[in-house]
Write a protein that holds these residues in place. Sequence first.
Motif, PDB file in Angstrom:
ATOM      1  N   MET A   1      32.730  53.924   0.638  1.00 52.27           N
ATOM      2  CA  MET A   1      32.178  53.660   1.969  1.00 52.27           C
ATOM      3  C   MET A   1      30.676  53.932   1.995  1.00 52.27           C
ATOM      4  O   MET A   1      30.201  54.893   1.398  1.00 52.27           O
ATOM      5  N   LEU A   2      29.958  53.068   2.689  1.00 57.00           N
ATOM      6  CA  LEU A   2      28.517  53.268   2.830  1.00 57.00           C
ATOM      7  C   LEU A   2      28.231  54.396   3.809  1.00 57.00           C
ATOM      8  O   LEU A   2      29.038  54.696   4.688  1.00 57.00           O
ATOM      9  N   ALA A   3      27.054  55.010   3.647  1.00 49.99           N
ATOM     10  CA  ALA A   3      26.642  56.082   4.551  1.00 49.99           C
ATOM     11  C   ALA A   3      26.572  55.561   5.982  1.00 49.99           C
ATOM     12  O   ALA A   3      26.157  54.416   6.222  1.00 49.99           O
ATOM     13  N   GLU A   4      26.951  56.388   6.927  1.00 50.13           N
ATOM     14  CA  GLU A   4      26.995  56.004   8.333  1.00 50.13           C
ATOM     15  C   GLU A   4      25.641  55.528   8.835  1.00 50.13           C
ATOM     16  O   GLU A   4      25.541  54.610   9.642  1.00 50.13           O
ATOM     17  N   ARG A   5      24.553  56.150   8.333  1.00 53.03           N
ATOM     18  CA  ARG A   5      23.211  55.802   8.834  1.00 53.03           C
ATOM     19  C   ARG A   5      22.844  54.353   8.540  1.00 53.03           C
ATOM     20  O   ARG A   5      22.033  53.763   9.242  1.00 53.03           O
ATOM     21  N   THR A   6      23.444  53.778   7.492  1.00 55.46           N
ATOM     22  CA  THR A   6      23.093  52.401   7.141  1.00 55.46           C
ATOM     23  C   THR A   6      23.564  51.401   8.177  1.00 55.46           C
ATOM     24  O   THR A   6      23.074  50.267   8.234  1.00 55.46           O
ATOM     25  N   LYS A   7      24.523  51.817   9.012  1.00 59.45           N
ATOM     26  CA  LYS A   7      25.038  50.919  10.046  1.00 59.45           C
ATOM     27  C   LYS A   7      24.104  50.837  11.248  1.00 59.45           C
ATOM     28  O   LYS A   7      24.271  49.968  12.114  1.00 59.45           O
ATOM     29  N   LYS A   8      23.143  51.749  11.316  1.00 62.42           N
ATOM     30  CA  LYS A   8      22.244  51.803  12.469  1.00 62.42           C
ATOM     31  C   LYS A   8      21.046  50.867  12.328  1.00 62.42           C
ATOM     32  O   LYS A   8      20.355  50.586  13.303  1.00 62.42           O
ATOM     33  N   ILE A   9      20.772  50.416  11.122  1.00 62.15           N
ATOM     34  CA  ILE A   9      19.521  49.688  10.888  1.00 62.15           C
ATOM     35  C   ILE A   9      19.776  48.237  10.527  1.00 62.15           C
ATOM     36  O   ILE A   9      20.897  47.842  10.210  1.00 62.15           O
ATOM     37  N   LYS A  10      18.706  47.449  10.578  1.00 58.35           N
ATOM     38  CA  LYS A  10      18.796  46.030  10.267  1.00 58.35           C
ATOM     39  C   LYS A  10      17.621  45.651   9.377  1.00 58.35           C
ATOM     40  O   LYS A  10      16.600  46.340   9.362  1.00 58.35           O
ATOM     41  N   PRO A  11      17.742  44.555   8.627  1.00 55.36           N
ATOM     42  CA  PRO A  11      16.619  44.119   7.790  1.00 55.36           C
ATOM     43  C   PRO A  11      15.416  43.741   8.646  1.00 55.36           C
ATOM     44  O   PRO A  11      15.550  43.384   9.817  1.00 55.36           O
ATOM     45  N   SER A  12      14.240  43.799   8.067  1.00 50.70           N
ATOM     46  CA  SER A  12      13.018  43.445   8.778  1.00 50.70           C
ATOM     47  C   SER A  12      13.045  41.978   9.201  1.00 50.70           C
ATOM     48  O   SER A  12      13.162  41.088   8.350  1.00 50.70           O
ATOM     49  N   PRO A  13      12.958  41.679  10.510  1.00 48.19           N
ATOM     50  CA  PRO A  13      12.974  40.282  10.974  1.00 48.19           C
ATOM     51  C   PRO A  13      11.783  39.488  10.458  1.00 48.19           C
ATOM     52  O   PRO A  13      11.897  38.290  10.212  1.00 48.19           O
ATOM     53  N   THR A  14      10.643  40.140  10.294  1.00 51.13           N
ATOM     54  CA  THR A  14       9.461  39.417   9.810  1.00 51.13           C
ATOM     55  C   THR A  14       9.696  38.927   8.382  1.00 51.13           C
ATOM     56  O   THR A  14       9.355  37.800   8.031  1.00 51.13           O
ATOM     57  N   LEU A  15      10.303  39.781   7.551  1.00 52.79           N
ATOM     58  CA  LEU A  15      10.578  39.372   6.172  1.00 52.79           C
ATOM     59  C   LEU A  15      11.702  38.337   6.133  1.00 52.79           C
ATOM     60  O   LEU A  15      11.713  37.465   5.262  1.00 52.79           O
ATOM     61  N   ALA A  16      12.634  38.408   7.085  1.00 51.51           N
ATOM     62  CA  ALA A  16      13.715  37.422   7.151  1.00 51.51           C
ATOM     63  C   ALA A  16      13.163  36.030   7.476  1.00 51.51           C
ATOM     64  O   ALA A  16      13.562  35.030   6.865  1.00 51.51           O
ATOM     65  N   VAL A  17      12.231  35.976   8.427  1.00 51.71           N
ATOM     66  CA  VAL A  17      11.590  34.697   8.776  1.00 51.71           C
ATOM     67  C   VAL A  17      10.815  34.166   7.586  1.00 51.71           C
ATOM     68  O   VAL A  17      10.885  32.982   7.241  1.00 51.71           O
ATOM     69  N   ASP A  18      10.066  35.055   6.929  1.00 52.29           N
ATOM     70  CA  ASP A  18       9.282  34.651   5.760  1.00 52.29           C
ATOM     71  C   ASP A  18      10.193  34.123   4.655  1.00 52.29           C
ATOM     72  O   ASP A  18       9.884  33.110   4.007  1.00 52.29           O
ATOM     73  N   SER A  19      11.340  34.778   4.475  1.00 56.08           N
ATOM     74  CA  SER A  19      12.283  34.358   3.435  1.00 56.08           C
ATOM     75  C   SER A  19      12.839  32.957   3.721  1.00 56.08           C
ATOM     76  O   SER A  19      12.920  32.113   2.818  1.00 56.08           O
ATOM     77  N   ARG A  20      13.211  32.701   4.991  1.00 54.62           N
ATOM     78  CA  ARG A  20      13.743  31.385   5.358  1.00 54.62           C
ATOM     79  C   ARG A  20      12.673  30.307   5.208  1.00 54.62           C
ATOM     80  O   ARG A  20      12.964  29.193   4.729  1.00 54.62           O
ATOM     81  N   ALA A  21      11.440  30.633   5.583  1.00 48.87           N
ATOM     82  CA  ALA A  21      10.342  29.676   5.434  1.00 48.87           C
ATOM     83  C   ALA A  21      10.134  29.324   3.963  1.00 48.87           C
ATOM     84  O   ALA A  21       9.914  28.158   3.609  1.00 48.87           O
TER      85      ALA A  21
END
Length: 392
Positions: A1-21
Amino acid sequence: MLAERTKKIKPSPTLAVDSRAKELKAKGMDVVNFGVGEPDFDTPEHIKEAAIKAIKDGFTKYTPVGGIDELKEAIIEKLERDNGLKYEKANILVSSGAKHSLYNIAQALFGPGDEVIIPAPYWVSYPDQVLLNDAQPVIVETREEYDFMLHPEVLKEKITSRTKAIILNSPSNPTGFIYTKKALEQIAEIALKHNLYIISDEIYEKLIYDGEKHISIASLSEEVKNKTIVVNGLSKSHAMTGWRIGYAAGPQEIIKTMTTIQSQSTSNPTSIAQKAAVAALRGPQDCVEQMRLEFEKRRDYLVKELNSIPGVSCKMPKGAFYAFPNVEKILGKNGINSSMDLSIYLLEKALVAVVPGSAFGAEGYVRISYATSMENISKGINRIRKAVEELR
């Protein structure tokens, strides 16, 4: 099981947009990328030469965890010269980028039950770094008519017995606005009254326009300085994003703890990049001014064009390299109900990448980076205009 804290965060939206572009570009599509906050200029030659010399001289081994003395001394000189701040080497920690500096601070200061005040719009990593250290981000909305500055009365309302710190970012990512001296004085007074730490992210300090001046909140008084950790770096000012050099200046006890934390995570920043950073801080600064002037031209053109698009309004930012246009009047048309919907529409329909305001805690806006060529800005803004007009 992953650490509980990892469920609180999300990937950087700016890097996600850059990745899709970049995905679309890889398929041969002509994407204009306004998403990523990275200068399009090359690292200045004298900085690259210093790195090459370091390699040839064999300066490729471990260094002290918190950075070499030469770089710490160059940082101390910079802080006194530019900000009127006096520090000793024990007050300085060099890390692998300003983001790393901020994370070290969060690790050193925050824990379960702590609250950290973050004005919105905010840089996307602030809340997640707080959450990763089991503390609670307290998001405080700011208003466009006040240039997105944290209002003292609103700040007072959000402070509780659990409040540990305030995070400030001036010039701001994503808005491009800067805090006035009066606003900083009001915030500092409240912070001192409630014994709060101030984390001052000043990474865009060198990119300020219209004759405005950057003021570090730590420079207001010795008392304020003793409660402030200043964060800065070379990524934006010297086009050194990939070199990963950031630094923090603050009270000795906190810096010592951050250094210990860094010793158990990354250890020292790259030796070669440290030598390059010395050249950046001590060498000629005309390259920084040339970039600033070019950014200012781009800003003027972009904001003027944005304000000519029906349904879009954009205040003139004073720093950084972002415009933060208000697009509320566009939302609700043709199934475009949020800034994320609009960002997806612009990327898929117009091949223009922007970042939704919701990523920064500010629905109804999008962030546009003008850290790209004037040709790209012109092309991109014309595509946005056409795509928006088709929503009517």
